[in-house]
Design a protein around this motif. Structure first.
Motif, mmCIF file in Angstrom:
data_model
loop_
_atom_site.group_PDB
_atom_site.id
_atom_site.type_symbol
_atom_site.label_atom_id
_atom_site.label_comp_id
_atom_site.label_asym_id
_atom_site.label_seq_id
_atom_site.Cartn_x
_atom_site.Cartn_y
_atom_site.Cartn_z
ATOM 1 N N GLU A 36 1.044 -1.007 -0.071
ATOM 2 C CA GLU A 36 -0.007 0.108 -0.017
ATOM 3 C C GLU A 36 0.866 1.028 -0.030
ATOM 4 N N ILE A 63 -4.492 -3.656 -5.264
ATOM 5 C CA ILE A 63 -4.414 -2.265 -4.427
ATOM 6 C C ILE A 63 -4.477 -1.356 -5.642
ATOM 7 N N THR A 82 -8.145 -1.395 -1.801
ATOM 8 C CA THR A 82 -7.692 -2.766 -1.619
ATOM 9 C C THR A 82 -8.557 -3.825 -1.356
#
Length: 173
Positions: A36, A63, A82
């Protein structure tokens, strides 16, 4: 005596396996967080796919960094979606979220969603948008989430004529 030993061995097996799964889950979540952070440093709109579980027959983690929201009150947030696929014993599970970060890439909070189809596709003028219908949701492309006035505590997303879903903002980790 033999039954007692079998019971003790069985308990050791279950206790040992439960700690292994917790450790593996923590490691998978740490990988998710690393990926992330990496996505937040790249251009908006790109979808990243990872096999975090290492299992052949599981879905992949996805993501997508959607971009920056500029609220009417002068706040700015980075928006990330996500679909996290993780191991749970002998199966794979997933969770979807719209995650919010500040401009220093610090986690602010998230809207925990249901399925990956519940994730918005894009961010246009401070509005999260859904571009296509899905098999389970024929009103998907009519959905929008307006972030002009900040992060709403809750929002309702219609899915079909018979209903939809309410999602709430959760701050912290």
């Amino acid at each position: 005596m033999a039954i007692r030993n079998i019971i003790i061995l069985t308990l050791y097996f279950f206790i040992g396996n439960s700690f292994t799964n917790i450790d593996k889950g923590d490691a998978e979540y740490a990988k998710l967080q690393k990926y992330e952070r990496r996505a937040l440093h790249h251009a908006a709109g790109k979808l990243y796919t990872y096999n975090i579980t290492g299992r052949k027959y599981c879905n992949k983690t996805k993501i997508k960094y959607l971009g920056i929201v500029h609220t009417s009150r002068g706040k700015r947030y980075k928006i990330l979606t996500t679909f996290f696929v993780f191991s749970a014993a002998s199966t794979c599970h997933g969770s979807s979220a719209i995650k919010i970060f500040d401009m220093k890439n610090r986690y602010v909070g998230a809207y925990i969603l249901g399925m990956p189809d519940d994730l918005p596709d894009t961010l246009v003028k401070n509005t999260l948008m859904y571009l296509n219908n899905s098999e389970d949701c024929n009103l998907r492309k009519t959905r929008t989430i307006n972030l002009n006035y900040g992060l709403p505590r809750t929002f309702f997303i219609p899915c079909s004529k018979s209903g939809g879903d309410i999602y709430s903002f959760s701050s912290g980790d």
